[in-house]
Design a protein around this motif. Structure first.
Motif, PDB file in Angstrom:
ATOM      1  N   VAL A 112       0.707  -1.181  -0.017  1.00 20.64           N
ATOM      2  CA  VAL A 112      -0.042  -0.124  -0.005  1.00 20.64           C
ATOM      3  C   VAL A 112       0.962   1.254  -0.059  1.00 20.64           C
ATOM      4  CG1 VAL A 112      -1.755   1.353   1.346  1.00 20.64           C
ATOM      5  CG2 VAL A 112      -1.851  -1.072   1.204  1.00 20.64           C
ATOM      6  N   THR A 113       1.920   1.390   0.787  1.00 17.36           N
ATOM      7  CA  THR A 113       2.945   2.498   1.210  1.00 17.36           C
ATOM      8  C   THR A 113       3.366   2.952  -0.293  1.00 17.36           C
ATOM      9  OG1 THR A 113       3.211   1.713   3.284  1.00 17.36           O
ATOM     10  CG2 THR A 113       4.816   3.307   2.269  1.00 17.36           C
ATOM     11  N   HIS A 114       3.814   1.804  -1.220  1.00 20.83           N
ATOM     12  CA  HIS A 114       4.339   1.998  -2.440  1.00 20.83           C
ATOM     13  C   HIS A 114       3.343   2.303  -3.384  1.00 20.83           C
ATOM     14  CE1 HIS A 114       7.633   0.709  -0.018  1.00 20.83           C
ATOM     15  NE2 HIS A 114       8.304   1.531  -0.549  1.00 20.83           N
ATOM     16  N   HIS A 115       2.043   2.564  -3.330  1.00 22.54           N
ATOM     17  CA  HIS A 115       1.284   2.829  -4.391  1.00 22.54           C
ATOM     18  C   HIS A 115       0.640   4.267  -4.037  1.00 22.54           C
ATOM     19  CE1 HIS A 115       1.707  -1.127  -5.758  1.00 22.54           C
ATOM     20  NE2 HIS A 115       1.319  -0.687  -6.871  1.00 22.54           N
ATOM     21  N   THR A 116       1.144   4.898  -2.959  1.00 26.21           N
ATOM     22  CA  THR A 116       0.433   6.256  -2.616  1.00 26.21           C
ATOM     23  C   THR A 116       0.379   7.433  -3.565  1.00 26.21           C
ATOM     24  OG1 THR A 116       2.424   6.694  -1.093  1.00 26.21           O
ATOM     25  CG2 THR A 116       0.386   5.682  -0.053  1.00 26.21           C
ATOM     26  N   MET A 117       1.448   7.739  -4.298  1.00 21.07           N
ATOM     27  CA  MET A 117       1.397   8.682  -5.238  1.00 21.07           C
ATOM     28  C   MET A 117       0.301   8.215  -6.315  1.00 21.07           C
ATOM     29  SD  MET A 117       5.287  10.180  -5.900  1.00 21.07           S
ATOM     30  CE  MET A 117       5.977   8.630  -6.597  1.00 21.07           C
ATOM     31  N   VAL A 118      -0.174   9.425  -6.777  1.00 27.44           N
ATOM     32  CA  VAL A 118      -0.907   9.546  -8.109  1.00 27.44           C
ATOM     33  C   VAL A 118      -0.030  10.147  -9.211  1.00 27.44           C
ATOM     34  CG1 VAL A 118      -2.854   9.857  -6.662  1.00 27.44           C
ATOM     35  CG2 VAL A 118      -1.913  11.689  -7.517  1.00 27.44           C
ATOM     36  N   ASN A 119      -0.586   9.875 -10.462  1.00 24.32           N
ATOM     37  CA  ASN A 119       0.158  10.382 -11.437  1.00 24.32           C
ATOM     38  C   ASN A 119      -0.071  11.834 -11.558  1.00 24.32           C
ATOM     39  OD1 ASN A 119       0.150  11.527 -14.333  1.00 24.32           O
ATOM     40  ND2 ASN A 119       0.040   9.270 -14.954  1.00 24.32           N
ATOM     41  N   GLU A 120       0.974  12.469 -11.976  1.00 25.65           N
ATOM     42  CA  GLU A 120       1.139  14.118 -11.855  1.00 25.65           C
ATOM     43  C   GLU A 120       0.060  14.625 -12.732  1.00 25.65           C
ATOM     44  OE1 GLU A 120       3.275  14.585  -9.159  1.00 25.65           O
ATOM     45  OE2 GLU A 120       3.891  16.492 -10.536  1.00 25.65           O
ATOM     46  N   GLN A 121      -0.585  13.949 -13.687  1.00 23.85           N
ATOM     47  CA  GLN A 121      -1.569  14.323 -14.504  1.00 23.85           C
ATOM     48  C   GLN A 121      -3.019  14.820 -13.564  1.00 23.85           C
ATOM     49  OE1 GLN A 121       0.442  15.593 -16.979  1.00 23.85           O
ATOM     50  NE2 GLN A 121      -1.602  15.405 -18.044  1.00 23.85           N
ATOM     51  N   MET A 122      -2.893  14.036 -12.527  1.00 23.31           N
ATOM     52  CA  MET A 122      -4.166  14.150 -11.589  1.00 23.31           C
ATOM     53  C   MET A 122      -4.389  15.709 -11.250  1.00 23.31           C
ATOM     54  SD  MET A 122      -5.677  11.216 -11.652  1.00 23.31           S
ATOM     55  CE  MET A 122      -7.003  11.393 -10.045  1.00 23.31           C
ATOM     56  N   GLN A 123      -3.480  16.396 -10.884  1.00 24.91           N
ATOM     57  CA  GLN A 123      -3.532  17.800 -10.377  1.00 24.91           C
ATOM     58  C   GLN A 123      -4.405  18.819 -11.347  1.00 24.91           C
ATOM     59  OE1 GLN A 123       0.465  19.890  -9.844  1.00 24.91           O
ATOM     60  NE2 GLN A 123       1.213  17.789 -10.291  1.00 24.91           N
ATOM     61  N   PHE A 124      -4.235  18.205 -12.744  1.00 26.45           N
ATOM     62  CA  PHE A 124      -4.756  19.186 -13.704  1.00 26.45           C
ATOM     63  C   PHE A 124      -6.358  18.717 -13.680  1.00 26.45           C
ATOM     64  CE2 PHE A 124      -1.043  20.874 -15.064  1.00 26.45           C
ATOM     65  CZ  PHE A 124      -0.092  19.876 -15.378  1.00 26.45           C
ATOM     66  N   ARG A 168      -4.445   0.003  -5.179  1.00 26.52           N
ATOM     67  CA  ARG A 168      -4.253   1.536  -5.538  1.00 26.52           C
ATOM     68  C   ARG A 168      -5.280   2.452  -4.922  1.00 26.52           C
ATOM     69  NH1 ARG A 168      -2.907  -0.713 -11.766  1.00 26.52           N
ATOM     70  NH2 ARG A 168      -0.582   0.088 -11.841  1.00 26.52           N
ATOM     71  N   LEU A 169      -6.671   1.901  -4.967  1.00 24.06           N
ATOM     72  CA  LEU A 169      -7.312   2.733  -4.574  1.00 24.06           C
ATOM     73  C   LEU A 169      -7.215   3.059  -3.079  1.00 24.06           C
ATOM     74  CD1 LEU A 169     -10.605   1.144  -6.434  1.00 24.06           C
ATOM     75  CD2 LEU A 169     -10.254   3.888  -6.053  1.00 24.06           C
ATOM     76  N   ILE A 170      -7.105   2.058  -2.069  1.00 28.04           N
ATOM     77  CA  ILE A 170      -6.580   2.046  -0.728  1.00 28.04           C
ATOM     78  C   ILE A 170      -5.672   3.105  -0.762  1.00 28.04           C
ATOM     79  CG2 ILE A 170      -6.101   1.012   1.343  1.00 28.04           C
ATOM     80  CD1 ILE A 170      -7.452  -1.502   0.441  1.00 28.04           C
ATOM     81  N   ALA A 171      -4.693   2.893  -1.298  1.00 27.47           N
ATOM     82  CA  ALA A 171      -3.302   3.702  -1.315  1.00 27.47           C
ATOM     83  C   ALA A 171      -3.646   5.138  -1.613  1.00 27.47           C
ATOM     84  CB  ALA A 171      -2.246   3.142  -1.908  1.00 27.47           C
ATOM     85  N   LYS A 172      -4.346   5.352  -2.614  1.00 29.98           N
ATOM     86  CA  LYS A 172      -4.144   6.734  -3.303  1.00 29.98           C
ATOM     87  C   LYS A 172      -5.388   7.460  -2.897  1.00 29.98           C
ATOM     88  CE  LYS A 172      -2.515   4.860  -7.437  1.00 29.98           C
ATOM     89  NZ  LYS A 172      -1.112   4.914  -7.332  1.00 29.98           N
TER      90      LYS A 172
END
Ligand code: SDX
Length: 436
Positions: A112-124, A168-172
């Protein structure tokens, strides 16, 4: 499920032939009457808007005894899980059916810890919203958008895809909830920190800034982790039923979870924690404890649409066990922060006391539910009122996924497609416009 040593016979006063319906038993809880063949045998449907007497599925995940005020996740009482486990252990339990040993816990936590980042595109996606957009509007959009980033894992019928989507969902979710908050206050996003716990990492992404070190308060960290445990799953509630119905079409897990977020937003469901705190603010602003009697009168007045938010429940006709644990967590956090005298907490406890002595609430078996105290403790931690339901969604994501996966793994599952009692116009012809 197993065939009970009992049958149901349906007879009709108009002479239609009676039919026999099988009765099935689970391991605990009410038996069910199997009506799957009813329409074929009688040409009639059952009628149960709101599903007060309808079991939509068989499940082995969460059991609620509303009369006893009991809540079990995979058989373990919520009180024991809140005391002895952390949220990620509870996630493992809900997803896999057993508590992890130390090795399993470590590898699940690392995953879980290593899936916490989201794609940088998400901020757009966030930039498209007004800064004052409600976080639930943002989260509904962001979670649906996640499916656009994981074309490698959107086949809900593929067990590996379901597994990695769950992680991915739990982590993000914590990352996305914190981003929605930061966007609203115009602060930069904080990236996840892998050396922190799940709750500690969320606190840092919420309240840290790039300008200085952030120290996680262990009392707050533990309290937040417990709040996540208390909200993790709850049988076939409205948003879980939404996720199951949405997922039954074979859509991807991200879209199904986004549908659950949208349903949870409603004030009769997950939105009640935000509504309960706003209700306490209103009473406080109108005079506080002295005004409780007047408020209760409004609630009892059928012509007013005023409800005691955070009270009542479709299943619990006794005290919601989560409300008791939430009140304890409230005490711990307020004491840690030197807010024992918090007027809203005192007001909530007095309101509960008065309501539980009032015949209107007693006769309707209305008790505090999970949402009654959760707003007070989240506000004390510094979480804004309009983010409370986002926290609820963060925690409930694991329950939604566990229920969705259980459904997809059930060989009997079909696309959900209820029927209706039609009360509209019988067939008629379209008149020319001159004659309408
Ligand atoms: C959650 O399903 C779940 O498990 C949900 C949840 C989960 O973890 O997923 O537990 C989370 O949603 C908790 C509930 C949060 N909602 C609120 O706190 C909103 C306030 N509560 C009510 O809206 C209501 O109690 C419900 C929606 C929770 C339950 O509604 P029901 O089962 O349909 O009950 P009802 O509306 O038929 O109520 C029975 C009677 C009615 O009065 P009468 O018609 O008999 O005169 O009780 C009254 C209602 O008017 N009533 C209330 C009340 N709740 C019910 N009156 C005043 N205040 C209330 N809160």
């Amino acid at each position: 499920m197993k065939l009970a040593d009992n049958k149901a016979t349906l007879s009709f006063s108009n002479g239609k032939p009676a039919i026999e319906l099988p009765v099935y038993s689970g391991n605990i809880g009410p038996d069910v009457i199997d009506i799957r063949k009813l329409y074929g045998q009688t040409g009639m449907f059952t009628y149960d808007p709101g599903f007060l007497s309808t079991a939509s599925c068989q499940s082995a995940i969460t059991y609620i005894d509303g009369d006893k005020g009991e809540l079990l996740y995979r058989g373990y009482p919520i009180e024991q899980l809140a005391e002895n486990c952390d949220f990620l252990e509870t996630c493992y339990l809900l997803l896999k059916g057993s508590l992890p040993n130390a090795t399993e816990k470590k590898s699940f936590t690392d995953l879980v810890t290593h899936h916490t980042m989201v794609n940088e595109q998400m901020q757009f996606f966030l930039r498209g919203f007004r800064r004052d957009a409600h976080p639930m509007a943002i989260l509904t959009g962001l979670i649906g958008a996640l499916s656009a980033f994981y074309h490698d894992s959107t086949d809900i019928n593929n067990p590996e895809h379901r597994e990695i989507s769950a992680i991915r969902l739990i982590a993000k979710l914590p990352t996305l909830v914190a981003m929605a908050y930061k966007y609203g206050i115009g602060q930069p996003y904080m990236y996840p920190q892998n050396n922190l716990s799940y709750a500690g990492n969320f606190l840092r992404m919420m309240f840290a800034t790039p300008c200085e070190e952030y120290k996680v308060n262990p009392v707050i960290e533990k309290a937040l982790d417990r709040i996540f445990i208390l909200h993790a799953d709850h049988e076939q509630n409205a948003s879980t039923s939404t996720v199951r119905l949405c997922g039954s079409s074979g859509t991807n897990p991200f879209a199904a979870i986004a549908a659950g977020v949208a349903c949870l937003w409603g004030p009769a469901h997950g939105g009640a924690n935000e509504a309960a705190l706003n209700m306490l603010y209103d009473i406080q602003n109108q005079g506080g404890v002295a005004k409780i009697g007047e408020f209760i009168k409004q609630v009892k007045d059928k012509n007013s649409s005023v409800k005691l938010m955070g009270f009542g429940h479709r299943v619990y006709k006794n005290y919601d066990p989560r409300a008791k644990l939430m009140q304890q967590t409230c005490n711990e956090v307020l004491t840690e922060l030197g807010l024992e005298k918090d007027p809203l907490f005192a007001l909530a406890k007095e309101l509960e006391k008065i309501a539980l002595e009032d015949e209107y609430f007693v006769s309707r078996k209305l008790y505090p539910n999970v949402d009654f105290y959760s707003g007070i403790v989240q506000r004390a931690i510094g979480i804004p009122v309009n983010l409370f339901t986002g926290i609820f969604a963060l925690a409930r994501t694991v329950g939604w996924i566990a229920q969705l996966n259980e459904m997809i793994g059930d060989p009997e599952y079909k696309i959900g497609r209820p029927r209706q009692l039609f009360t509209g116009s019988p067939r008629r012809d379209v008149p020319p416009i001159a004659k309408r």
